[in-house]
Design a protein around this motif. Sequence first.
Motif, PDB file in Angstrom:
ATOM      1  N   GLU A  44       0.817  -1.218   0.000  1.00 35.30           N
ATOM      2  CA  GLU A  44       0.000   0.000   0.000  1.00 35.30           C
ATOM      3  C   GLU A  44       0.849   1.267   0.000  1.00 35.30           C
ATOM      4  O   GLU A  44       0.533   2.240  -0.683  1.00 35.30           O
ATOM      5  CB  GLU A  44      -0.950   0.015   1.203  1.00 35.30           C
ATOM      6  CG  GLU A  44      -1.704   1.308   1.401  1.00 35.30           C
ATOM      7  CD  GLU A  44      -2.537   1.749   0.198  1.00 35.30           C
ATOM      8  OE1 GLU A  44      -2.694   2.970   0.010  1.00 35.30           O
ATOM      9  OE2 GLU A  44      -3.022   0.887  -0.553  1.00 35.30           O
ATOM     10  N   GLY A  45       1.951   1.269   0.732  1.00 36.42           N
ATOM     11  CA  GLY A  45       2.806   2.446   0.794  1.00 36.42           C
ATOM     12  C   GLY A  45       3.385   2.820  -0.552  1.00 36.42           C
ATOM     13  O   GLY A  45       3.402   3.997  -0.932  1.00 36.42           O
ATOM     14  N   HIS A  46       3.855   1.830  -1.300  1.00 33.58           N
ATOM     15  CA  HIS A  46       4.426   2.108  -2.616  1.00 33.58           C
ATOM     16  C   HIS A  46       3.353   2.461  -3.641  1.00 33.58           C
ATOM     17  O   HIS A  46       3.571   3.307  -4.502  1.00 33.58           O
ATOM     18  CB  HIS A  46       5.277   0.939  -3.099  1.00 33.58           C
ATOM     19  CG  HIS A  46       6.560   0.829  -2.336  1.00 33.58           C
ATOM     20  ND1 HIS A  46       7.220  -0.353  -2.192  1.00 33.58           N
ATOM     21  CD2 HIS A  46       7.296   1.754  -1.675  1.00 33.58           C
ATOM     22  CE1 HIS A  46       8.316  -0.156  -1.466  1.00 33.58           C
ATOM     23  NE2 HIS A  46       8.373   1.119  -1.144  1.00 33.58           N
ATOM     24  N   ARG A  47       2.188   1.840  -3.532  1.00 35.73           N
ATOM     25  CA  ARG A  47       1.080   2.233  -4.420  1.00 35.73           C
ATOM     26  C   ARG A  47       0.700   3.685  -4.154  1.00 35.73           C
ATOM     27  O   ARG A  47       0.437   4.451  -5.079  1.00 35.73           O
ATOM     28  CB  ARG A  47      -0.132   1.319  -4.221  1.00 35.73           C
ATOM     29  CG  ARG A  47       0.004  -0.020  -4.896  1.00 35.73           C
ATOM     30  CD  ARG A  47      -1.327  -0.763  -4.975  1.00 35.73           C
ATOM     31  NE  ARG A  47      -2.053  -0.819  -3.726  1.00 35.73           N
ATOM     32  CZ  ARG A  47      -1.927  -1.777  -2.805  1.00 35.73           C
ATOM     33  NH1 ARG A  47      -1.074  -2.762  -3.000  1.00 35.73           N
ATOM     34  NH2 ARG A  47      -2.646  -1.746  -1.704  1.00 35.73           N
ATOM     35  N   ALA A  48       0.688   4.073  -2.884  1.00 33.97           N
ATOM     36  CA  ALA A  48       0.338   5.455  -2.523  1.00 33.97           C
ATOM     37  C   ALA A  48       1.340   6.449  -3.102  1.00 33.97           C
ATOM     38  O   ALA A  48       0.960   7.542  -3.522  1.00 33.97           O
ATOM     39  CB  ALA A  48       0.274   5.594  -1.003  1.00 33.97           C
ATOM     40  N   VAL A  49       2.624   6.075  -3.140  1.00 34.34           N
ATOM     41  CA  VAL A  49       3.650   6.945  -3.723  1.00 34.34           C
ATOM     42  C   VAL A  49       3.302   7.239  -5.183  1.00 34.34           C
ATOM     43  O   VAL A  49       3.329   8.393  -5.616  1.00 34.34           O
ATOM     44  CB  VAL A  49       5.046   6.297  -3.608  1.00 34.34           C
ATOM     45  CG1 VAL A  49       6.057   7.006  -4.482  1.00 34.34           C
ATOM     46  CG2 VAL A  49       5.505   6.288  -2.164  1.00 34.34           C
ATOM     47  N   PHE A  50       2.954   6.214  -5.950  1.00 32.03           N
ATOM     48  CA  PHE A  50       2.596   6.422  -7.351  1.00 32.03           C
ATOM     49  C   PHE A  50       1.311   7.238  -7.478  1.00 32.03           C
ATOM     50  O   PHE A  50       1.201   8.094  -8.351  1.00 32.03           O
ATOM     51  CB  PHE A  50       2.465   5.094  -8.093  1.00 32.03           C
ATOM     52  CG  PHE A  50       3.785   4.425  -8.327  1.00 32.03           C
ATOM     53  CD1 PHE A  50       4.769   5.034  -9.093  1.00 32.03           C
ATOM     54  CD2 PHE A  50       4.067   3.198  -7.763  1.00 32.03           C
ATOM     55  CE1 PHE A  50       5.994   4.430  -9.307  1.00 32.03           C
ATOM     56  CE2 PHE A  50       5.284   2.574  -7.971  1.00 32.03           C
ATOM     57  CZ  PHE A  50       6.258   3.199  -8.738  1.00 32.03           C
ATOM     58  N   ASP A  51       0.344   6.989  -6.609  1.00 31.35           N
ATOM     59  CA  ASP A  51      -0.893   7.777  -6.647  1.00 31.35           C
ATOM     60  C   ASP A  51      -0.613   9.259  -6.425  1.00 31.35           C
ATOM     61  O   ASP A  51      -1.201  10.106  -7.092  1.00 31.35           O
ATOM     62  CB  ASP A  51      -1.878   7.284  -5.584  1.00 31.35           C
ATOM     63  CG  ASP A  51      -2.504   5.945  -5.926  1.00 31.35           C
ATOM     64  OD1 ASP A  51      -2.337   5.473  -7.071  1.00 31.35           O
ATOM     65  OD2 ASP A  51      -3.156   5.361  -5.034  1.00 31.35           O
ATOM     66  N   VAL A  52       0.297   9.567  -5.526  1.00 32.14           N
ATOM     67  CA  VAL A  52       0.622  10.965  -5.239  1.00 32.14           C
ATOM     68  C   VAL A  52       1.360  11.603  -6.403  1.00 32.14           C
ATOM     69  O   VAL A  52       0.970  12.673  -6.887  1.00 32.14           O
ATOM     70  CB  VAL A  52       1.448  11.091  -3.935  1.00 32.14           C
ATOM     71  CG1 VAL A  52       1.986  12.503  -3.758  1.00 32.14           C
ATOM     72  CG2 VAL A  52       0.600  10.695  -2.738  1.00 32.14           C
ATOM     73  N   VAL A  53       2.413  10.979  -6.892  1.00 34.61           N
ATOM     74  CA  VAL A  53       3.213  11.618  -7.942  1.00 34.61           C
ATOM     75  C   VAL A  53       2.476  11.694  -9.275  1.00 34.61           C
ATOM     76  O   VAL A  53       2.779  12.566 -10.094  1.00 34.61           O
ATOM     77  CB  VAL A  53       4.603  10.963  -8.129  1.00 34.61           C
ATOM     78  CG1 VAL A  53       5.423  11.074  -6.876  1.00 34.61           C
ATOM     79  CG2 VAL A  53       4.513   9.552  -8.615  1.00 34.61           C
ATOM     80  N   PHE A  54       1.486  10.840  -9.483  1.00 34.01           N
ATOM     81  CA  PHE A  54       0.736  10.894 -10.739  1.00 34.01           C
ATOM     82  C   PHE A  54      -0.630  11.555 -10.562  1.00 34.01           C
ATOM     83  O   PHE A  54      -1.498  11.445 -11.421  1.00 34.01           O
ATOM     84  CB  PHE A  54       0.613   9.509 -11.357  1.00 34.01           C
ATOM     85  CG  PHE A  54       1.949   8.922 -11.724  1.00 34.01           C
ATOM     86  CD1 PHE A  54       2.959   9.705 -12.271  1.00 34.01           C
ATOM     87  CD2 PHE A  54       2.217   7.599 -11.507  1.00 34.01           C
ATOM     88  CE1 PHE A  54       4.196   9.179 -12.598  1.00 34.01           C
ATOM     89  CE2 PHE A  54       3.448   7.046 -11.835  1.00 34.01           C
ATOM     90  CZ  PHE A  54       4.439   7.841 -12.389  1.00 34.01           C
ATOM     91  N   GLY A  55      -0.824  12.250  -9.429  1.00 30.33           N
ATOM     92  CA  GLY A  55      -1.994  13.090  -9.249  1.00 30.33           C
ATOM     93  C   GLY A  55      -3.288  12.399  -8.892  1.00 30.33           C
ATOM     94  O   GLY A  55      -4.355  13.000  -8.982  1.00 30.33           O
TER      95      GLY A  55
END
Length: 113
Positions: A44-55
């Motif tokens: 979940e933490g790494h998925r959240a990183v992508f969600d943040v950087v890709f808006g």
Amino acid sequence: MAASRPRRTTGDPRRGVEAEAELPFAALHQLLYSLLPRSAGLDEGHRAVFDVVFGLRDCKAPSVMTLGIAVLDLLSLAAAEQPLLLLLDDGQWMDAPAPRCAGSWGAGSPAAP
């Protein structure tokens, strides 16, 4: 004993785009776009990183190191399925965060045999 078949390499050529040079993480999105469906296999933490950087999620941008680790994990998932080759043309048009993130991929990583 059956002869082993050579594994195919996935090639993923991308181009830097002048119009996107000022958009944070645009080059990273270009490089990783075809791999993003595999992010479901990340924690979940790494998925959240992508969600943040890709808006997709409104939070503070992660550190370059945190993003670099998430990218490495995504690349590892993809490469476990088949060899992976990322190519970038016109890299001078990359946004500022992308090269810093890409530089972290090799920092401290063992060289591939």
